[in-house]
Structure formats: structure tokens, C-alpha cells
Write an enzyme that holds these catalytic residues in place. Structure first.
Site, PDB file in Angstrom:
ATOM      1  N   HIS A  10       0.820  -1.205   0.000  1.00  0.00           N
ATOM      2  CA  HIS A  10       0.000   0.000   0.000  1.00  0.00           C
ATOM      3  C   HIS A  10       0.859   1.263   0.000  1.00  0.00           C
ATOM      4  O   HIS A  10       2.011   1.260   0.443  1.00  0.00           O
ATOM      5  CB  HIS A  10      -0.950   0.013   1.208  1.00  0.00           C
ATOM      6  CG  HIS A  10      -0.255   0.098   2.530  1.00  0.00           C
ATOM      7  ND1 HIS A  10       0.273   1.267   3.021  1.00  0.00           N
ATOM      8  CD2 HIS A  10      -0.009  -0.847   3.472  1.00  0.00           C
ATOM      9  CE1 HIS A  10       0.817   1.051   4.204  1.00  0.00           C
ATOM     10  NE2 HIS A  10       0.663  -0.233   4.505  1.00  0.00           N
ATOM     11  N   GLU A  86      -2.638  -7.348   7.761  1.00  0.00           N
ATOM     12  CA  GLU A  86      -1.286  -7.137   8.258  1.00  0.00           C
ATOM     13  C   GLU A  86      -1.073  -7.915   9.558  1.00  0.00           C
ATOM     14  O   GLU A  86      -2.027  -8.394  10.195  1.00  0.00           O
ATOM     15  CB  GLU A  86      -1.031  -5.636   8.459  1.00  0.00           C
ATOM     16  CG  GLU A  86       0.353  -5.256   8.961  1.00  0.00           C
ATOM     17  CD  GLU A  86       1.509  -5.731   8.082  1.00  0.00           C
ATOM     18  OE1 GLU A  86       1.564  -6.938   7.779  1.00  0.00           O
ATOM     19  OE2 GLU A  86       2.375  -4.906   7.735  1.00  0.00           O
TER      20      GLU A  86
END
Length: 446
Positions: A10, A86
Site C-alpha cells: 500500500h 497485516e
């Protein structure tokens, strides 16, 4: 047939800017710079149509995937998968990094030096190991990819985009390469970076994996990832030769660069022109020396040292021959070279173990000689570079086919704690200066 997996971290998030621990906290959002990074990644991948796209459910990854795919303009949307979440750092989420060091100094030290051994305590009082848990999660996502796209390995090529986070992407790479969590710190994945892995397989066989590139960031405006502290080495494969183009095994026959190889060397020189280089080393053969000299044209005064420890593998009686000729004379040995290179003694030549020993000894000597602020250029060959990178990643001589080294490709190795510490592969086989994110250089022969 192959399944190409394109991994994108990201873009820069609000917590990244503030130096806060993010983990699975979804309070962190994409910054304007992060949006621009996502758009740049989409533009860099514009000519690669994806058959599917997957994203972490956290907003910073979902937004990156959305902007990237919109920039591509092919109408594809990403599918959210929980196994791309994550790493779970619940007790630390939201803390500034300096607060983490102050409040949990011993755990923070473990996280930096041996993260696979770290244990944390959740709010319910239970203890858990964040990185081993994430490796299990990565294995589940790998299985999902093979279940949904396994047909690409038997009946047609496919490309898949995966947009997620630093830790899960590193764990997914380790899982695909068959490595364990102890290799976590050997890989680097920057915001907005692009990494490419290829899975290939024959019917009924286990997929084999090749790292085509790692942590490419040139589309973000800088040729190389920022230095992470410590000495840096730039490992480059020489440009193309006529024998590369023809598919001949060249080994230690001293074939010079062809016109395209000279252009590749010049392109690598332009790519690295803004990078400070303090020393340079090359194989004693002509093709890497020519490549190094072209790169150093933008770095006058940098000394160039030639060494026999970096010469290409000696193919013996195979040298100068096409693969078809070798298949006619040594069919089983060639099959073994492709399947299990660590078992092959080249006829009147070397083994991959011979190359491993001399190339690693030379590399280690160069790395140990560098001051923390220095950068060295090292230009060598396909098999030499592959053995060095396998060793640094924790792979073995059996795994050289897992690493791609295109002619003129640039790899970046950092030593944050000095040459005695763990080497970090900060970028691998960067080829944007040769025409794009994907490595389209001719495969050739070693």
C-alpha cells in the site's frame, strides 16, 4: 505455463508518516502521497492485464488497490481477503516507534533482531507469536491462489495482483520460496513498491517459484529504495552478448557485449547516474568489465577492481553449444542441470558448489571492506549473481533457478548492522531502465 503474481505494498499512510505501529489497526489512511504512489504503480503496470486482483480489507490497502486499478483503466476491481491482513501487533498498535522503544525495550529489540521468536500478550491475557501466525496466514493465501488460479499452471498463463502490507507480503514471499520466518528481515518491501514472482508447473507437479523482481520503486521517482543505514552493494548482471541471444552456453569463454548489451550497460549507467558509488568490482571477463566501465562513465575517478572470484561458471565441454546440441550429447546431465543443478558436474567444467564457494568468498571480502557510508558496484554473471543471492536469502545451491537475473538488471543489498550482520535484499533484478517493470530481457543461457 505460468502464474505471475504481482505484489504491491500500500501507499504511504498517515501512520507511516507519523512513525506509528499500524498492524491491524484500521485508523491509518492513505495520504495524498500514498494516492500518488498507487496511481504511479497503476501507470507502471498499465500494459499488464490482470486476471484477478486481491486486497487486504484494511482501508490503506483497499484504497491503494482501487487507485491502482483505476489508473490501469481495465475495469477490474479487487477482491478483499482476510488472509492479506497485516501482522497482529495488538499491544503495540498506535504507539509511536520511540514510545515502543521506551515502554517495551526488550520486546522491541527482539522484534528488530529475531522477530520470529517474539511473543506478545493480547488484551484477553493470552500469549501469541505474531510472525509464526502470519506465516500460517500466508500459507493459507498461497493455497487460495493455487486453488483459484492453478489452471494457469497447466493450461494458460495468468497474472494476479495482490495489494497488501509490509509484513504479510514478506511472509507470502518466504512461503512461496519455501523459507521459514527466520528470513523475515532479509527482505524489504517499501510503500508503493512492486515485486513480481512467477509460478510454473507441469501437469501434476508441484509449482516452482522464480523471483523476477523485488521492491521496485523507480516508478515513484527514485531509482533505488532509500538507504537503510550501513554499507550498500549494487549487484549487476552484465549486458547481453550474441551468445546470450543465441542461447549458447558461454561460461568462461570470453564473449564481449553485443550492441544491445552495450545499450543495456548504458541504460544501467543512466539509471545509477545519481547514485553515489565509491568503489567498483567486476569479474575479470570482458562482458562484465565492459558493463562496469559503461556504468562508471557517470562516476569518474571510481576505481574498478577485476577479480577471478566473480567469473562465470565453467561449463567445460558445453561452452559455445546450443541447448539442443547439449541435449543430443548429454541428455540426462542437461535434464539434471534443469531439475537439480546442485548434483551436476559439468563435463570438464565446474559444479554450482564451486561457483558458490568462490563467489561468496569474494562477495564477503568486498562487503567486509566497506565503510558504513560506502556504496560499491559489483558486476558479474548469471550463475555468480544467483549463488550470491541464494546465500543471502537463505536458499541453497539447489535453488538457483528461483532467482532471475536479467542482462543489465540491478540488485541492491544493504548491511544495516555491518557485513557481519544480516544482509537485506533491498531490491532485486530492477529492470525499469530496460523498458518497464517486468523483465523482458532475453533469457539466453548461463
Amino acid at each position: 505455463m505460468s502464474l505471475r503474481i504481482v505484489l504491491v505494498r500500500h501507499g504511504l499512510s498517515s501512520f507511516n508518516v507519523e512513525h506509528r505501529i499500524q498492524g491491524r489497526d484500521d485508523l491509518s489512511s492513505l495520504t495524498e502521497e500514498g494516492v500518488q504512489q498507487a496511481l504511479a504503480a497503476g501507470a507502471a503496470l498499465a500494459d499488464l492485464p490482470f486476471d484477478a486482483a486481491y486486497s487486504s480489507p484494511l482501508q490503506r490497502a483497499r484504497a491503494t488497490a482501487g487507485h491502482l486499478l483505476n489508473a490501469q483503466g481495465r475495469g477490474l476491481s479487487s477482491v478483499v481477503e482476510d488472509d492479506l491482513l497485516e501482522i497482529d501487533l495488538e499491544p503495540w498498535s498506535g504507539l509511536l516507534r520511540r514510545e515502543l522503544r521506551e515502554r517495551f525495550p526488550s520486546q522491541e529489540a527482539v522484534w528488530r533482531t529475531a522477530p520470529h521468536t517474539l511473543e506478545l500478550r493480547r488484551s484477553d491475557g493470552s500469549t501469541y507469536a505474531p510472525l509464526p501466525e502470519l506465516m500460517v496466514q500466508a500459507a493459507r493465501f498461497r493455497a487460495l491462489l493455487l486453488e483459484r488460479h492453478g489452471m494457469a499452471l497447466e493450461g494458460g498463463d495468468q497474472s494476479v495482483l495482490v495489494v497488501a502490507h509490509n509484513a504479510i507480503l514478506r511472509c507470502l514471499m518466504l512461503t512461496l520460496l519455501g523459507l521459514d520466518a527466520s528470513g523475515f528481515r532479509r527482505l524489504r518491501v517499501d510503500n508503493g513498491s512492486i515485486s513480481v514472482l512467477n509460478l510454473t508447473c507441469g501437469p501434476g507437479a508441484e509449482p516452482t517459484v522464480q523471483v523476477e523482481s523485488l521492491n521496485g520503486t523507480a516508478h515513484l521517482g527514485e531509482p533505488l529504495p532509500p538507504r537503510g543505514g550501513g554499507a550498500r552493494l549494487l549487484l549487476v548482471r552484465h549486458g547481453e552478448t550474441d551468445w546470450n541471444r543465441q542461447g549458447r552456453f558461454q561460461g568462461q569463454i570470453d564473449i564481449p557485449l553485443n550492441a544491445n548489451g552495450l545499450a543495456q550497460a548504458d541504460a544501467a549507467g543512466s539509471f545509477l547516474a545519481s547514485v553515489s558509488i565509491h568503489r567498483a568490482y567486476t569479474s575479470s571477463m570482458a562482458r562484465p568489465r565492459q558493463t562496469a566501465e559503461r556504468i562508471l562513465a557517470s562516476h569518474p575517478g571510481v576505481p574498478l577492481t577485476a577479480t577471478s572470484g566473480l567469473v562465470e561458471i565453467g561449463h567445460g565441454l558445453w561452452e559455445g553449444r546450443l541447448e539442443q546440441e547439449i541435449a543430443e550429447g548429454w541428455p540426462q546431465l542437461l535434464a539434471d542441470w534443469k531439475r537439480a543443478p546442485q548434483t551436476v558436474q559439468m563435463p570438464e567444467g565446474e559444479t554450482i558448489h564451486d561457483v558458490w564457494q568462490r563467489s561468496l568468498a569474494t562477495w564477503s571480502t568486498i562487503a567486509a571492506s566497506l565503510d558504513a557510508a560506502e556504496t560499491a558496484l559489483v558486476v558479474a554473471h548469471d550463475a555468480v549473481n544467483k549463488t550470491i543471492l541464494c546465500a543471502l536469502l537463505g536458499l541453497t545451491p539447489a535453488d538457483i533457478w528461483m532467482i532471475k537475473q536479467g542482462n543489465g538488471g540491478v540488485t541492491v543489498i544493504d548491511y544495516p548492522q555491518g557485513a557481519a550482520g544480516t544482509a537485506v535484499v533491498a531490491a532485486l533484478n530492477l529492470t525499469s531502465h530496460l523498458g518497464g517493470v517486468l523483465d523482458r530481457t532475453a533469457a539466453g543461457a548461463l
